[in-house]
Design an enzyme around this catalytic site. Structure first.
Site, PDB file in Angstrom:
ATOM      1  N   GLY A  20       0.849  -1.197   0.000  1.00  0.00           N
ATOM      2  CA  GLY A  20       0.000   0.000   0.000  1.00  0.00           C
ATOM      3  C   GLY A  20       0.877   1.236   0.000  1.00  0.00           C
ATOM      4  O   GLY A  20       2.107   1.126  -0.012  1.00  0.00           O
ATOM      5  N   GLU A  21       0.208   2.406   0.049  1.00  0.00           N
ATOM      6  CA  GLU A  21       1.029   3.632   0.082  1.00  0.00           C
ATOM      7  C   GLU A  21       1.827   3.661   1.378  1.00  0.00           C
ATOM      8  O   GLU A  21       2.874   4.273   1.471  1.00  0.00           O
ATOM      9  CB  GLU A  21       0.130   4.882  -0.056  1.00  0.00           C
ATOM     10  CG  GLU A  21      -0.687   5.255   1.165  1.00  0.00           C
ATOM     11  CD  GLU A  21      -1.832   4.266   1.416  1.00  0.00           C
ATOM     12  OE1 GLU A  21      -2.219   3.571   0.463  1.00  0.00           O
ATOM     13  OE2 GLU A  21      -2.286   4.183   2.587  1.00  0.00           O
ATOM     14  N   GLY A  23       3.575   1.283   2.539  1.00  0.00           N
ATOM     15  CA  GLY A  23       4.796   0.496   2.393  1.00  0.00           C
ATOM     16  C   GLY A  23       4.416  -0.934   2.071  1.00  0.00           C
ATOM     17  O   GLY A  23       3.364  -1.186   1.475  1.00  0.00           O
ATOM     18  N   VAL A  25       4.214  -5.123   3.539  1.00  0.00           N
ATOM     19  CA  VAL A  25       4.264  -6.040   4.684  1.00  0.00           C
ATOM     20  C   VAL A  25       4.646  -7.422   4.155  1.00  0.00           C
ATOM     21  O   VAL A  25       4.056  -7.895   3.183  1.00  0.00           O
ATOM     22  CB  VAL A  25       2.898  -6.117   5.403  1.00  0.00           C
ATOM     23  CG1 VAL A  25       2.965  -7.077   6.581  1.00  0.00           C
ATOM     24  CG2 VAL A  25       2.476  -4.727   5.883  1.00  0.00           C
ATOM     25  N   LYS A  40       6.596  -4.840   8.557  1.00  0.00           N
ATOM     26  CA  LYS A  40       6.141  -3.739   7.707  1.00  0.00           C
ATOM     27  C   LYS A  40       7.338  -2.827   7.460  1.00  0.00           C
ATOM     28  O   LYS A  40       7.986  -2.374   8.412  1.00  0.00           O
ATOM     29  CB  LYS A  40       5.027  -2.935   8.373  1.00  0.00           C
ATOM     30  CG  LYS A  40       4.497  -1.816   7.467  1.00  0.00           C
ATOM     31  CD  LYS A  40       3.363  -1.024   8.096  1.00  0.00           C
ATOM     32  CE  LYS A  40       3.879   0.010   9.059  1.00  0.00           C
ATOM     33  NZ  LYS A  40       2.830   0.954   9.514  1.00  0.00           N
ATOM     34  N   ASP A 133      -8.654   3.403  14.854  1.00  0.00           N
ATOM     35  CA  ASP A 133      -8.775   2.946  13.457  1.00  0.00           C
ATOM     36  C   ASP A 133      -9.255   1.500  13.413  1.00  0.00           C
ATOM     37  O   ASP A 133      -8.734   0.681  12.655  1.00  0.00           O
ATOM     38  CB  ASP A 133      -7.435   3.111  12.725  1.00  0.00           C
ATOM     39  CG  ASP A 133      -7.613   3.117  11.199  1.00  0.00           C
ATOM     40  OD1 ASP A 133      -6.627   2.867  10.491  1.00  0.00           O
ATOM     41  OD2 ASP A 133      -8.759   3.342  10.734  1.00  0.00           O
ATOM     42  N   ASN A 138      -7.948  -3.983   9.867  1.00  0.00           N
ATOM     43  CA  ASN A 138      -6.984  -3.917  10.982  1.00  0.00           C
ATOM     44  C   ASN A 138      -7.256  -4.972  12.031  1.00  0.00           C
ATOM     45  O   ASN A 138      -6.724  -4.898  13.146  1.00  0.00           O
ATOM     46  CB  ASN A 138      -7.015  -2.516  11.625  1.00  0.00           C
ATOM     47  CG  ASN A 138      -6.378  -1.469  10.726  1.00  0.00           C
ATOM     48  OD1 ASN A 138      -5.603  -1.808   9.826  1.00  0.00           O
ATOM     49  ND2 ASN A 138      -6.709  -0.213  10.941  1.00  0.00           N
ATOM     50  N   ASP A 171      -2.373  -2.927  13.752  1.00  0.00           N
ATOM     51  CA  ASP A 171      -2.147  -1.586  13.203  1.00  0.00           C
ATOM     52  C   ASP A 171      -2.455  -0.496  14.228  1.00  0.00           C
ATOM     53  O   ASP A 171      -3.536   0.100  14.233  1.00  0.00           O
ATOM     54  CB  ASP A 171      -2.959  -1.352  11.927  1.00  0.00           C
ATOM     55  CG  ASP A 171      -2.437  -0.121  11.193  1.00  0.00           C
ATOM     56  OD1 ASP A 171      -2.684   0.003   9.981  1.00  0.00           O
ATOM     57  OD2 ASP A 171      -1.748   0.698  11.828  1.00  0.00           O
TER      58      ASP A 171
HETATM   59  C1  LIG Z   1      -1.480  -6.457   5.355  1.00  0.00           C
HETATM   60  N1  LIG Z   1      -1.212  -7.466   6.363  1.00  0.00           N
HETATM   61  C2  LIG Z   1      -1.418  -8.805   6.220  1.00  0.00           C
HETATM   62  C3  LIG Z   1      -1.034  -9.452   7.395  1.00  0.00           C
HETATM   63  C4  LIG Z   1      -1.049 -10.923   7.565  1.00  0.00           C
HETATM   64  C5  LIG Z   1      -2.448 -11.430   7.747  1.00  0.00           C
HETATM   65  O1  LIG Z   1      -2.435 -12.828   7.598  1.00  0.00           O
HETATM   66  C6  LIG Z   1      -0.574  -8.479   8.297  1.00  0.00           C
HETATM   67  C7  LIG Z   1      -0.080  -8.478   9.619  1.00  0.00           C
HETATM   68  C8  LIG Z   1       0.292  -7.264  10.215  1.00  0.00           C
HETATM   69  C9  LIG Z   1       0.221  -6.022   9.512  1.00  0.00           C
HETATM   70  C10 LIG Z   1       0.692  -4.748  10.074  1.00  0.00           C
HETATM   71  C11 LIG Z   1      -0.193  -3.674  10.179  1.00  0.00           C
HETATM   72  C12 LIG Z   1       0.250  -2.446  10.694  1.00  0.00           C
HETATM   73  C13 LIG Z   1       1.548  -2.281  11.136  1.00  0.00           C
HETATM   74  C14 LIG Z   1       2.444  -3.348  11.027  1.00  0.00           C
HETATM   75  C15 LIG Z   1       2.007  -4.562  10.481  1.00  0.00           C
HETATM   76 CL1  LIG Z   1       3.157  -5.823  10.341  1.00  0.00          CL
HETATM   77  C16 LIG Z   1      -0.288  -6.020   8.200  1.00  0.00           C
HETATM   78  C17 LIG Z   1      -0.688  -7.241   7.616  1.00  0.00           C
HETATM   79  C18 LIG Z   1       0.729  -7.590  11.563  1.00  0.00           C
HETATM   80  O2  LIG Z   1       1.103  -6.804  12.443  1.00  0.00           O
HETATM   81  N2  LIG Z   1       0.636  -8.941  11.732  1.00  0.00           N
HETATM   82  C19 LIG Z   1       0.152  -9.507  10.609  1.00  0.00           C
HETATM   83  O3  LIG Z   1      -0.050 -10.725  10.493  1.00  0.00           O
END
Ligand SMILES: Cn1cc(CCO)c2c3c(c(-c4ccccc4Cl)cc21)C(=O)NC3=O
Length: 282
Positions: A20-21, A23, A25, A40, A133, A138, A171
């Protein structure tokens, strides 16, 4: 771009799980402990910018929130090559947003979601923090697969993995304290009118409002409006009924998105809701 980055030294990338914008993950295995994490990686925000404050708030919030079964766990964060990296618990079941795309959740599943996220929010609110949020994108799912839900001699064949997934709030980029004078608004589809009108006196109830619309959407009420008459109708308490759900559940959703924040149940109240303790109703 120096390639002696901690990211490349300590981790092996297994795949991208989000772009996404903000960054990207990735799902990575840590070479030292052999565990899988979600990392991330985002561009380092400009010093002194709102983005930098949000990035620091996210790490402060994770550090303050420590360990809770319904909050995605934080492990580490660092800066390198002009990038910010945060290492979190990897939830292998995808996000609630992805799950909803395969169709609405039935009531029993919505009650599990209600119980888990009310628990997570009650914990966050007990530390005088608010998420700001809450939304399906999230909320992440851990399959919990493999951990035998039973002890070994109770007749269940142990090689059958027990499926009982767990919902976790993730998040924390918009987390702030309940008495904060400034709020970084979350997704407008889940934003209550009072926050838009700068009334920040009951921020925990903004999380409850967003959680109510999250449950409504998970129950098949989506997609939610971003603006316009439909947006205002919901904020005036005109939330459509979800006909295949019980009257009690529909009433609860309406209470959670009540125009008056004081009328919305607290997270602690939600945890004790009769819908979650059917035995108590006899
Ligand atoms: C897009 N996305 C997909 C996933 C995996 C779902 O099976 C995901 C995760 C996270 C996050 C995340 C959100 C916000 C900040 C940091 C992280 Cl690593 C984003 C994630 C996170 O913190 N842990 C995740 O599994």
């Amino acid at each position: 771009e120096s390639n002696i980055s901690r990211y490349n030294i300590e981790f092996v990338e297994l795949g991208v799980v989000g772009l996404g914008e903000f960054g990207r993950v990735t799902r990575c295995v840590n070479k030292l402990d052999g565990c899988v994490y979600a990392l991330k990686r985002s561009l380092r925000p400009v010093a002194g910018s709102a983005a930098e404050r949000a990035a620091l708030t996210e790490v402060y919030a994770h550090a303050a929130l420590g360990k809770h079964p319904h909050v995605v766990r934080y492990y580490s964060a660092w800066a390198e090559d002009d990038h910010m990296i945060i290492q979190n618990e990897y939830c292998d079941g995808g996000s609630l947003q992805q799950k909803i795309q395969n169709g609405p959740l039935r009531e029993s599943e919505l009650l599990l979601l209600l119980a888990h996220i009310a628990d997570g929010l009650a914990y966050i609110h007990s530390l005088q923090l608010v998420h700001m949020d809450v939304k399906p994108g999230n909320i992440f799912i851990c399959s919990g697969e493999g951990q035998p839900a039973h002890d070994s001699d109770d007749g269940y064949d142990d090689d059958e993995p027990q499926y009982h997934h767990i919902y976790k709030i993730g998040d924390l980029g918009h987390v702030t304290c309940v008495s904060s004078p400034s709020v970084e608004e979350g997704d407008c589809r889940y934003l209550p009118k009072e926050v838009l009108q700068e009334d920040l006196t009951q921020l925990t109830k903004a999380d409850i409002f967003a959680f109510g619309l999250t449950l409504f959407e998970a129950g098949g009420g989506g997609p939610l409006p971003k603006n316009g008459q439909e947006w205002h109708d919901i904020r005036d308490g005109k939330l459509p009924d979800l006909h295949y759900l019980s009257r009690e559940f529909n009433q609860l959703l309406k209470k959670m998105v009540d125009p008056d924040p004081s009328a919305r149940p607290s997270a602690a109240r939600l945890r004790r809701h009769p819908l979650l303790h059917p035995a108590g109703n006899k």
